[in-house]
Design a protein around this motif. Sequence first.
Motif, PDB file in Angstrom:
ATOM      1  N   LEU A 217       0.848  -1.181  -0.029  1.00  0.00           N
ATOM      2  CA  LEU A 217       0.046   0.061  -0.029  1.00  0.00           C
ATOM      3  C   LEU A 217       0.834   1.067  -0.109  1.00  0.00           C
ATOM      4  O   LEU A 217       1.696   1.456   0.917  1.00  0.00           O
ATOM      5  CB  LEU A 217      -0.838   0.006   1.125  1.00  0.00           C
ATOM      6  N   ILE A 218       0.765   1.946  -0.968  1.00  0.00           N
ATOM      7  CA  ILE A 218       1.591   3.490  -1.273  1.00  0.00           C
ATOM      8  C   ILE A 218       0.558   4.459  -1.043  1.00  0.00           C
ATOM      9  O   ILE A 218      -0.272   4.677  -1.949  1.00  0.00           O
ATOM     10  CB  ILE A 218       2.269   3.212  -2.626  1.00  0.00           C
ATOM     11  N   VAL A 219       0.829   5.320   0.091  1.00  0.00           N
ATOM     12  CA  VAL A 219       0.156   6.414   0.140  1.00  0.00           C
ATOM     13  C   VAL A 219       0.647   7.785  -0.563  1.00  0.00           C
ATOM     14  O   VAL A 219       1.972   8.061  -0.263  1.00  0.00           O
ATOM     15  CB  VAL A 219      -0.255   6.890   1.750  1.00  0.00           C
ATOM     16  N   LEU A 220       0.006   8.198  -1.637  1.00  0.00           N
ATOM     17  CA  LEU A 220       0.480   9.396  -2.225  1.00  0.00           C
ATOM     18  C   LEU A 220       0.067  10.530  -1.551  1.00  0.00           C
ATOM     19  O   LEU A 220      -1.198  11.147  -1.732  1.00  0.00           O
ATOM     20  CB  LEU A 220       0.019   9.466  -3.667  1.00  0.00           C
ATOM     21  N   ASP A 221       0.785  10.852  -0.460  1.00  0.00           N
ATOM     22  CA  ASP A 221       0.127  11.699   0.672  1.00  0.00           C
ATOM     23  C   ASP A 221      -0.429  13.050   0.206  1.00  0.00           C
ATOM     24  O   ASP A 221       0.126  13.749  -0.621  1.00  0.00           O
ATOM     25  CB  ASP A 221       1.591  12.393   1.659  1.00  0.00           C
ATOM     26  N   SER A 222      -1.619  13.263   0.494  1.00  0.00           N
ATOM     27  CA  SER A 222      -2.580  14.384   0.542  1.00  0.00           C
ATOM     28  C   SER A 222      -3.213  14.522  -1.049  1.00  0.00           C
ATOM     29  O   SER A 222      -3.627  15.540  -1.530  1.00  0.00           O
ATOM     30  CB  SER A 222      -1.728  15.631   0.425  1.00  0.00           C
ATOM     31  N   MET A 223      -2.871  13.379  -2.023  1.00  0.00           N
ATOM     32  CA  MET A 223      -3.493  13.567  -3.407  1.00  0.00           C
ATOM     33  C   MET A 223      -5.020  13.206  -3.431  1.00  0.00           C
ATOM     34  O   MET A 223      -5.497  12.259  -3.991  1.00  0.00           O
ATOM     35  CB  MET A 223      -2.770  12.620  -4.349  1.00  0.00           C
ATOM     36  N   GLY A 224      -5.968  14.250  -2.792  1.00  0.00           N
ATOM     37  CA  GLY A 224      -7.321  14.021  -2.885  1.00  0.00           C
ATOM     38  C   GLY A 224      -7.804  14.213  -4.358  1.00  0.00           C
ATOM     39  O   GLY A 224      -7.344  14.767  -5.302  1.00  0.00           O
ATOM     40  N   VAL A 225      -9.148  13.742  -4.207  1.00  0.00           N
ATOM     41  CA  VAL A 225      -9.901  13.633  -5.576  1.00  0.00           C
ATOM     42  C   VAL A 225     -11.191  14.308  -5.660  1.00  0.00           C
ATOM     43  O   VAL A 225     -11.976  14.048  -6.332  1.00  0.00           O
ATOM     44  CB  VAL A 225      -9.816  12.320  -6.230  1.00  0.00           C
TER      45      VAL A 225
ATOM     46  N   GLY B  95      11.693   6.860  -1.396  1.00  0.00           N
ATOM     47  CA  GLY B  95      10.509   6.213  -0.786  1.00  0.00           C
ATOM     48  C   GLY B  95      10.155   4.979  -1.745  1.00  0.00           C
ATOM     49  O   GLY B  95       9.986   3.834  -1.347  1.00  0.00           O
ATOM     50  N   VAL B  96      10.274   5.264  -2.991  1.00  0.00           N
ATOM     51  CA  VAL B  96       9.933   4.212  -3.945  1.00  0.00           C
ATOM     52  C   VAL B  96      11.082   3.263  -3.896  1.00  0.00           C
ATOM     53  O   VAL B  96      11.150   2.070  -3.882  1.00  0.00           O
ATOM     54  CB  VAL B  96       9.990   4.690  -5.551  1.00  0.00           C
ATOM     55  N   ASP B  97      12.322   3.569  -3.684  1.00  0.00           N
ATOM     56  CA  ASP B  97      13.614   2.855  -3.623  1.00  0.00           C
ATOM     57  C   ASP B  97      13.422   1.971  -2.673  1.00  0.00           C
ATOM     58  O   ASP B  97      13.592   0.728  -2.646  1.00  0.00           O
ATOM     59  CB  ASP B  97      14.944   3.670  -3.642  1.00  0.00           C
ATOM     60  N   LYS B  98      12.984   2.439  -1.331  1.00  0.00           N
ATOM     61  CA  LYS B  98      12.939   1.762  -0.207  1.00  0.00           C
ATOM     62  C   LYS B  98      11.754   0.666  -0.297  1.00  0.00           C
ATOM     63  O   LYS B  98      11.734  -0.354   0.166  1.00  0.00           O
ATOM     64  CB  LYS B  98      12.755   2.568   1.146  1.00  0.00           C
ATOM     65  N   THR B  99      10.863   0.929  -0.938  1.00  0.00           N
ATOM     66  CA  THR B  99       9.607   0.284  -1.003  1.00  0.00           C
ATOM     67  C   THR B  99      10.169  -1.092  -2.286  1.00  0.00           C
ATOM     68  O   THR B  99       9.672  -2.150  -1.760  1.00  0.00           O
ATOM     69  CB  THR B  99       8.467   0.841  -1.763  1.00  0.00           C
TER      70      THR B  99
ATOM     71  N   ASN C  65       4.503   5.751   2.746  1.00  0.00           N
ATOM     72  CA  ASN C  65       4.166   7.306   2.587  1.00  0.00           C
ATOM     73  C   ASN C  65       5.011   7.813   1.769  1.00  0.00           C
ATOM     74  O   ASN C  65       6.401   7.808   2.129  1.00  0.00           O
ATOM     75  CB  ASN C  65       3.970   7.718   4.111  1.00  0.00           C
ATOM     76  N   LEU C  66       4.710   8.553   0.808  1.00  0.00           N
ATOM     77  CA  LEU C  66       5.474   9.463  -0.092  1.00  0.00           C
ATOM     78  C   LEU C  66       5.014  10.612   0.198  1.00  0.00           C
ATOM     79  O   LEU C  66       3.976  11.244  -0.206  1.00  0.00           O
ATOM     80  CB  LEU C  66       5.197   8.981  -1.575  1.00  0.00           C
ATOM     81  N   VAL C  67       5.675  11.236   1.343  1.00  0.00           N
ATOM     82  CA  VAL C  67       5.159  12.532   1.945  1.00  0.00           C
ATOM     83  C   VAL C  67       5.601  13.803   0.988  1.00  0.00           C
ATOM     84  O   VAL C  67       4.987  14.864   1.159  1.00  0.00           O
ATOM     85  CB  VAL C  67       5.964  12.796   3.120  1.00  0.00           C
TER      86      VAL C  67
ATOM     87  N   MET D  66      -1.845  -1.304  -4.115  1.00  0.00           N
ATOM     88  CA  MET D  66      -2.804  -0.395  -3.872  1.00  0.00           C
ATOM     89  C   MET D  66      -2.018   0.983  -3.900  1.00  0.00           C
ATOM     90  O   MET D  66      -1.198   1.108  -2.923  1.00  0.00           O
ATOM     91  CB  MET D  66      -3.725  -0.660  -2.705  1.00  0.00           C
ATOM     92  N   LEU D  67      -2.867   1.938  -4.336  1.00  0.00           N
ATOM     93  CA  LEU D  67      -2.141   3.346  -4.287  1.00  0.00           C
ATOM     94  C   LEU D  67      -3.481   4.009  -3.642  1.00  0.00           C
ATOM     95  O   LEU D  67      -4.648   3.929  -4.282  1.00  0.00           O
ATOM     96  CB  LEU D  67      -1.916   3.950  -5.779  1.00  0.00           C
ATOM     97  N   CYS D  68      -3.405   5.047  -2.829  1.00  0.00           N
ATOM     98  CA  CYS D  68      -4.260   5.745  -2.225  1.00  0.00           C
ATOM     99  C   CYS D  68      -3.638   7.024  -1.647  1.00  0.00           C
ATOM    100  O   CYS D  68      -2.589   7.299  -1.931  1.00  0.00           O
ATOM    101  CB  CYS D  68      -5.112   5.163  -0.944  1.00  0.00           C
ATOM    102  N   ALA D  69      -4.520   7.967  -1.067  1.00  0.00           N
ATOM    103  CA  ALA D  69      -4.115   9.333  -0.579  1.00  0.00           C
ATOM    104  C   ALA D  69      -4.640   9.005   1.158  1.00  0.00           C
ATOM    105  O   ALA D  69      -5.192   8.023   1.448  1.00  0.00           O
ATOM    106  CB  ALA D  69      -4.813  10.465  -1.096  1.00  0.00           C
TER     107      ALA D  69
END
Length: 393
Positions: free
Chosen positions: A7-15, A262-266, A281-283, A323-326
């Motif tokens: 699960l990768i949270v694209l921090d704050s990317m609301g829709v 963050g992507v590298d560490k994931t 979390n990608l801040v 999963m990708l989310c915010a």
Amino acid sequence: MKRRAILIVLDSMGVGELPDAGRFGDEGSDTFGHIADALSEGFKIPNLKKLGIGNIKAMGVKNYAELKPIGAYGKLGEQSIGKDTITGHWEIAGIETMTPFKTYPDGFPEEFIKKFEEAIGTEVLGNYPESGTVIIDRLGEEHEKTGKPIVYTSSDSVFQIAANTAVIPLERLYEMCQIARDLLQGEWACGRVIARPYIINDKGERERTSDRHDYAVSPPEETLLNKVEKAGMTSYAVGKINDIFNGYGVTEYVKTKDNMDGVDKTLEAMEKVEEGFIFTNLVDFDSQYGHRRDPEGYGKAIMEFDARLPEIYLAMREGDILMLCADHGNDPTAPGFDHTREYIPVIIAGAKVKKGANIGTRSSFADIGATIAEYLGTEKLSIGTSFLSEIME
């Protein structure tokens, strides 16, 4: 077959604004949609588009729908009261926050500030809501002359301490933050204390470093992380996830410098974790571009992440779901510098995920955690409705 959920949270990317956005002063907010509009034809996100991000209904994004998306997709409303980082992440992992964390729109009480100053042995500067970069520029010179730390807050429940590490060494800054964390209880309750170190770079500019550290409160009950741990699997936190949950339920964690790290560490976690949950979390989307009201920078950061998605696909195994989310919104075209109360997207991919499955608009971020819990076979969460049957072949 061993199973993993990434699960990768694209921090704050609301829709797009939630129905109650007006209560928070966030009418018309649409983080992703307004970024797409701002960059117009220059906004190229081919991999996210293939997954179906443009197919999420009412996103306000033109020409991003995919005829045959390769992922499942939908959007989720926030069940909890709030729009902050902890509330959003905790709900994703199965906790509803009905009493929002206390905020300090006029700064922290004088009684607390005096107690804090006594405890650290010096006066402080600031103590009002402001963007971190703005307050550092405004008070940095005085801080550097006097040695007094800069304290500030935002619309979130947060007490932030900024310091030039040449004036207040990093370990001392961390010590000050722990003192504040210990004091901010009861009537002075606060969701997070954050260390905000900075340096003077080669250009003579004040530049925040990657040594930020969050001091959060522990969740009031078990979350998805605990359920995974109790099931004997790895619960691996990347980025500020460990701080957000105060380490509760985390079996391994790693800090990150920025989104690409963050992507590298994931990817490194995907190499080593055999079974369980990788929570990233990608801040930078939030801290570098949302709060700074920089739609172009935010859009470029999304494109940089989009370009890394093929690497993540290649690292996936047969038993993986991605999963990708915010966790909230932070519309960079909105007034001010604070988060915005929005729906969050969810995109799901994997070898057994139905291509083009639309899970619609759902009522809680916790549906993500509930779905992961069912997929991994852990105990159920206290809130959330799994959509696993809707997305798996």
